[in-house]
Enzyme design. Structure first.
Site, mmCIF file in Angstrom:
data_model
loop_
_atom_site.group_PDB
_atom_site.id
_atom_site.type_symbol
_atom_site.label_atom_id
_atom_site.label_comp_id
_atom_site.label_asym_id
_atom_site.label_seq_id
_atom_site.Cartn_x
_atom_site.Cartn_y
_atom_site.Cartn_z
ATOM 1 N N HIS A 17 0.842 -1.209 0.000
ATOM 2 C CA HIS A 17 0.000 0.000 0.000
ATOM 3 C C HIS A 17 0.877 1.258 0.000
ATOM 4 O O HIS A 17 0.622 2.206 -0.743
ATOM 5 C CB HIS A 17 -0.886 0.059 1.248
ATOM 6 C CG HIS A 17 -1.939 -1.005 1.339
ATOM 7 N ND1 HIS A 17 -2.160 -1.734 2.482
ATOM 8 C CD2 HIS A 17 -2.840 -1.444 0.432
ATOM 9 C CE1 HIS A 17 -3.157 -2.582 2.279
ATOM 10 N NE2 HIS A 17 -3.583 -2.428 1.034
ATOM 11 N N LYS A 42 -17.698 -5.864 8.437
ATOM 12 C CA LYS A 42 -16.511 -6.702 8.580
ATOM 13 C C LYS A 42 -16.077 -6.723 10.051
ATOM 14 O O LYS A 42 -16.545 -5.945 10.861
ATOM 15 C CB LYS A 42 -15.379 -6.136 7.712
ATOM 16 C CG LYS A 42 -15.527 -6.462 6.240
ATOM 17 C CD LYS A 42 -14.241 -6.088 5.522
ATOM 18 C CE LYS A 42 -14.368 -6.235 4.018
ATOM 19 N NZ LYS A 42 -13.186 -5.704 3.331
ATOM 20 N N ARG A 93 -2.044 -6.531 -8.083
ATOM 21 C CA ARG A 93 -0.886 -7.393 -7.785
ATOM 22 C C ARG A 93 -0.809 -8.515 -8.816
ATOM 23 O O ARG A 93 0.039 -8.519 -9.673
ATOM 24 C CB ARG A 93 -1.016 -7.972 -6.363
ATOM 25 C CG ARG A 93 -0.840 -6.943 -5.278
ATOM 26 C CD ARG A 93 -1.374 -7.408 -3.962
ATOM 27 N NE ARG A 93 -2.796 -7.735 -4.075
ATOM 28 C CZ ARG A 93 -3.566 -8.076 -3.077
ATOM 29 N NH1 ARG A 93 -3.079 -8.190 -1.872
ATOM 30 N NH2 ARG A 93 -4.854 -8.327 -3.265
ATOM 31 N N SER A 133 -3.098 -7.697 3.320
ATOM 32 C CA SER A 133 -3.371 -7.449 4.748
ATOM 33 C C SER A 133 -3.831 -8.743 5.416
ATOM 34 O O SER A 133 -3.451 -9.042 6.554
ATOM 35 C CB SER A 133 -4.459 -6.388 4.897
ATOM 36 O OG SER A 133 -4.049 -5.185 4.308
HETATM 37 O O1 PNS Z 1 -8.997 -2.760 0.277
HETATM 38 P P1 PNS Z 1 -10.266 -3.277 -0.312
HETATM 39 O O2 PNS Z 1 -11.071 -3.945 0.766
HETATM 40 O O3 PNS Z 1 -10.017 -4.159 -1.502
HETATM 41 O O4 PNS Z 1 -11.093 -1.986 -0.833
HETATM 42 C C1 PNS Z 1 -12.363 -2.144 -1.417
HETATM 43 C C2 PNS Z 1 -13.065 -0.776 -1.596
HETATM 44 C C3 PNS Z 1 -13.110 -0.030 -0.273
HETATM 45 C C4 PNS Z 1 -12.301 0.044 -2.588
HETATM 46 C C5 PNS Z 1 -14.501 -1.037 -2.138
HETATM 47 O O5 PNS Z 1 -15.128 -1.996 -1.352
HETATM 48 C C6 PNS Z 1 -15.375 0.216 -2.179
HETATM 49 O O6 PNS Z 1 -15.119 1.113 -2.935
HETATM 50 N N1 PNS Z 1 -16.407 0.264 -1.320
HETATM 51 C C7 PNS Z 1 -17.317 1.370 -1.229
HETATM 52 C C8 PNS Z 1 -18.713 1.016 -1.693
HETATM 53 C C9 PNS Z 1 -18.894 1.209 -3.182
HETATM 54 O O7 PNS Z 1 -18.664 2.273 -3.720
HETATM 55 N N2 PNS Z 1 -19.304 0.134 -3.889
HETATM 56 C C10 PNS Z 1 -19.563 0.161 -5.320
HETATM 57 C C11 PNS Z 1 -18.347 -0.023 -6.186
HETATM 58 S S1 PNS Z 1 -17.550 -1.565 -5.925
#
Ligand code: PNS
Length: 190
Positions: free
Chosen positions: A46, A70, A119, A157
Site C-alpha cells: 500500500h 466486517k 498485484r 493485509s
Molecule cells: O482494500 P479493499 O477492501 O479491496 O477496498 C475495497 C473498496 C473499499 C475500494 C470497495 O469496497 C469500495 O469502494 N467500497 C465502497 C462502496 C462502493 O462504492 N461500492 C460500489 C463499487 S464496488
C-alpha cells in the site's frame, strides 16, 4: 496603424495569459486522487502505491472504508493513524474515512481520479468490475491502476494478519508503525 496592431497583439497575449491562469487555477484542473481501501492494516505494498500515486497526482487522499459489516483487526481511527504516520514524509498525501459509495465520496472531495493497485491477475477481475461500475455511476472520475512492485506483489493485509497470529515474522512486509501496533495487539490479546 503599426502601433495599434502591436497594442492589440500585447492585449491579446495578456488576455490569453489571464485565461490560462483562470483555467489552471480552476479546482477541476488539479489532479485529486482518492486511494480507497480497507487498509487493515497498511502494508508496504500500500505504502509503495501511496508514494508512486503521490507523484502522479497533485493531491492524494488515502480513504479508509468504514465498514461495520466486517470484523477488522484495527479500528478505523487506528488505521488512519498508521497511514498518517507511515506517509508523514509525503507532503501531498492526506488520510480520511468514507462510507457509502466511493464515487459519492470522490465527488464530495472534488476528486477526478481513483487509484487502485493490481498485484496478480486474480485482482484484475474484481478491480475491472469495480472500475466499470464506478465509471458508469460517475464517468468524471477515472480509475487508474498501478501495478504492484514485484517484491510486494504477494503481500496482502489478510496474509499479514494470518502470519503474525501464527507466530511468523512480518517485519519485511509492513511499515515500522504497523509492526509495532501488530505486536502490541498480540501481546495485549495473550
Ligand atoms: O482494500 P479493499 O477492501 O479491496 O477496498 C475495497 C473498496 C473499499 C475500494 C470497495 O469496497 C469500495 O469502494 N467500497 C465502497 C462502496 C462502493 O462504492 N461500492 C460500489 C463499487 S464496488
Amino acid at each position: 496603424m503599426r502601433a495599434r496592431f502591436e497594442d492589440r497583439l500585447v492585449a491579446g497575449i495578456q488576455e490569453a495569459v489571464e485565461v490560462e491562469d483562470k483555467i489552471t487555477s480552476m479546482p477541476g484542473r488539479r489532479l485529486i486522487a482518492v486511494y480507497p481501501g480497507s487498509f487493515d492494516p497498511l502494508t508496504n505494498g500500500h505504502l509503495d502505491l501511496i508514494e508512486r500515486g503521490s507523484r502522479l497526482a497533485d493531491e492524494l487522499i488515502v480513504a479508509v472504508l468504514k465498514n461495520a459489516s466486517k470484523h477488522p483487526l484495527f479500528a478505523v481511527e487506528e488505521r488512519l493513524e498508521m497511514i498518517r504516520e507511515a506517509a508523514s514524509g509525503i507532503a501531498n498525501v492526506t488520510a480520511d474515512t468514507f462510507d457509502g459509495l466511493l464515487v459519492d465520496y470522490a465527488a464530495k472531495r472534488g476528486a477526478n481520479m481513483i487509484l487502485r493497485g493490481i498485484r496478480a491477475i486474480s485482482d484484475y477481475e474484481t478491480e475491472l468490475q469495480m472500475a466499470l461500475i464506478n465509471r458508469r455511476m460517475r464517468p468524471e472520475t477515472e480509475t487508474v491502476f498501478l501495478m504492484a512492485r514485484e517484491e510486494f506483489s504477494f503481500i496482502s493485509s489478510r496474509m499479514i494478519k494470518e502470519i503474525i497470529t501464527l507466530g511468523g515474522d512480518v517485519a519485511h512486509f509492513v511499515p515500522e508503525t504497523v509492526l509495532r501496533r501488530l505486536q502490541a495487539k498480540l501481546i495485549s490479546e495473550k
